[in-house]
Design a protein around this motif. Structure first.
Motif, short mmCIF file in Angstrom:
data_model
loop_
_atom_site.label_atom_id
_atom_site.label_comp_id
_atom_site.label_asym_id
_atom_site.label_seq_id
_atom_site.Cartn_x
_atom_site.Cartn_y
_atom_site.Cartn_z
N GLY A 63 24.86 -11.41 -3.37
CA GLY A 63 24.67 -10.69 -2.20
C GLY A 63 25.60 -11.15 -1.06
O GLY A 63 26.20 -9.92 -0.33
N ASP A 64 26.00 -12.33 -0.88
CA ASP A 64 26.82 -12.67 0.05
C ASP A 64 28.28 -12.14 -0.20
O ASP A 64 29.17 -11.78 0.73
CB ASP A 64 27.23 -14.21 0.01
CG ASP A 64 26.11 -15.08 0.49
OD1 ASP A 64 25.31 -14.59 1.47
OD2 ASP A 64 26.17 -16.33 0.19
N GLY A 65 28.53 -12.08 -1.31
CA GLY A 65 29.85 -11.31 -1.96
C GLY A 65 29.99 -9.89 -1.50
O GLY A 65 31.01 -9.47 -1.04
N LEU A 66 28.81 -9.33 -1.71
CA LEU A 66 28.86 -7.77 -1.30
C LEU A 66 29.00 -7.52 0.11
O LEU A 66 29.64 -6.73 0.55
CB LEU A 66 27.44 -7.12 -1.83
CG LEU A 66 27.40 -7.06 -3.45
CD1 LEU A 66 25.87 -6.53 -3.73
CD2 LEU A 66 28.37 -6.45 -4.22
N ASP A 67 28.42 -8.35 0.77
CA ASP A 67 28.42 -8.43 2.43
C ASP A 67 29.87 -8.67 2.65
O ASP A 67 30.39 -7.94 3.63
CB ASP A 67 27.49 -9.47 2.92
CG ASP A 67 27.22 -9.40 4.23
OD1 ASP A 67 28.04 -8.46 4.91
OD2 ASP A 67 26.18 -10.27 4.89
N PRO A 87 21.76 -6.66 -13.22
CA PRO A 87 21.16 -5.67 -12.01
C PRO A 87 19.74 -5.76 -12.10
O PRO A 87 19.30 -5.67 -11.06
CB PRO A 87 21.72 -4.23 -12.35
CG PRO A 87 22.36 -4.32 -13.78
CD PRO A 87 22.94 -5.47 -14.05
N ASP A 88 19.35 -6.09 -13.26
CA ASP A 88 17.82 -6.02 -13.55
C ASP A 88 17.18 -7.24 -12.87
O ASP A 88 16.07 -7.53 -12.40
CB ASP A 88 17.14 -5.98 -15.08
CG ASP A 88 17.51 -4.79 -15.44
OD1 ASP A 88 17.67 -3.66 -14.80
OD2 ASP A 88 17.78 -4.60 -16.62
N HIS A 89 18.04 -8.33 -12.67
CA HIS A 89 17.54 -9.71 -11.87
C HIS A 89 18.09 -9.97 -10.34
O HIS A 89 18.01 -10.80 -10.26
CB HIS A 89 18.28 -10.75 -12.81
CG HIS A 89 17.72 -10.61 -14.24
ND1 HIS A 89 18.25 -11.59 -15.19
CD2 HIS A 89 16.43 -10.26 -14.72
CE1 HIS A 89 17.28 -11.16 -16.28
NE2 HIS A 89 16.42 -10.61 -16.17
N ASP A 92 16.30 -9.35 -3.64
CA ASP A 92 16.17 -8.25 -2.74
C ASP A 92 17.21 -8.25 -1.89
O ASP A 92 17.64 -7.09 -1.58
CB ASP A 92 14.75 -8.63 -2.12
CG ASP A 92 13.60 -8.43 -2.83
OD1 ASP A 92 13.54 -7.83 -4.08
OD2 ASP A 92 12.51 -8.97 -2.42
N GLU A 93 17.87 -9.39 -1.44
CA GLU A 93 19.05 -9.33 -0.38
C GLU A 93 20.18 -8.48 -1.21
O GLU A 93 21.03 -7.92 -0.33
CB GLU A 93 19.35 -10.67 0.25
CG GLU A 93 18.15 -11.20 1.05
CD GLU A 93 17.02 -11.99 0.15
OE1 GLU A 93 16.15 -12.65 0.78
OE2 GLU A 93 17.01 -11.74 -1.08
N HIS A 94 20.37 -9.21 -2.21
CA HIS A 94 21.49 -8.51 -3.10
C HIS A 94 21.21 -6.87 -3.21
O HIS A 94 22.33 -6.13 -2.93
CB HIS A 94 21.48 -8.76 -4.61
CG HIS A 94 22.62 -8.33 -5.63
ND1 HIS A 94 22.87 -7.19 -5.98
CD2 HIS A 94 23.92 -9.29 -5.93
CE1 HIS A 94 23.98 -7.25 -6.74
NE2 HIS A 94 24.65 -8.26 -6.57
#
Length: 211
Positions: A63-67, A87-89, A92-94
């Protein structure tokens, strides 16, 4: 007094206190962490911005990476997201960060060959959470990262390095630099972790509770 280096469990305690007791939302902490990484990339490696590939796991480090991908995209950098997690795992932040990246139409792929075109790679697979041998797609991604000539920036910890011991958990990312959050980590100061981390930057203005 701030400790020189802490364990994964201690960091989880500080994060939990900050989120659940103080009331700072986890997404706010994620944004502050990602801004620190963005700043290090833009200020420290301006000649390596031709094509940034963010390698994202499915947890909060991913999620940090996507941000980070979104922040670099907004700054005008060419960014591709390489998804290696399940992606199934996804946390929530991700999921929140992924939705935002889709809105910005940032390219995403699962094809490891994209790394061959990278001039700078952001390692956002595991962070402080790894405590087992790395196998499968994650191991393949790490080996592919290490086979490139790109600058590699690890987010919090190089993926594959044990936060508490500095041990390589089978295979680990060899980073040019590691941006770690709030405190230094024991695994960045000892064992193989000290070598694999490269230059360590402590982003210590994170809003995280400290003693």
């Amino acid at each position: 007094m701030k400790q020189e280096a802490i364990t994964a469990e201690e960091m989880r305690h500080y994060d939990s206190y900050t989120i659940n007791t103080i009331g700072v939302p986890s997404l706010v902490l994620m944004e502050r962490a990602s801004l620190a990484v963005r700043d290090e990339i833009l200020n420290g490696y301006p000649i390596a911005l031709k094509h940034v590939v963010v390698v994202a796991g499915s947890g909060n480090n991913g999620g940090d990476g996507l941000d980070i991908a979104r922040l670099l995209h907004i700054a005008g950098v060419k960014v591709t997201i390489l998804n290696v997690g399940n992606p199934d795992h996804a946390s929530d932040e991700h999921k929140v960060q992924d939705k935002i990246c889709q809105y910005y139409q940032i390219p995403q792929t699962t094809d490891l060959t994209i790394l061959r075109d990278a001039t700078l790679i952001v390692d956002a697979m595991f962070g402080i959470g790894i405590d087992r041998e790395i196998t499968g797609n994650y191991a393949a991604a790490i080996e592919a990262i290490n086979a490139t000539d790109a600058v590699v920036i690890a987010v919090d910890m190089p993926s594959g390095i044990n936060t508490d011991t500095g041990e390589v958990m089978g295979v680990a990312v060899k980073a040019t630099a590691t941006v770690t959050f709030a405190f230094n980590k024991v695994g960045l100061t000892t064992g193989a972790g000290k070598e694999f981390a490269g230059r360590v930057i402590i982003a210590d203005d994170m809003g995280t509770y400290k003693v």
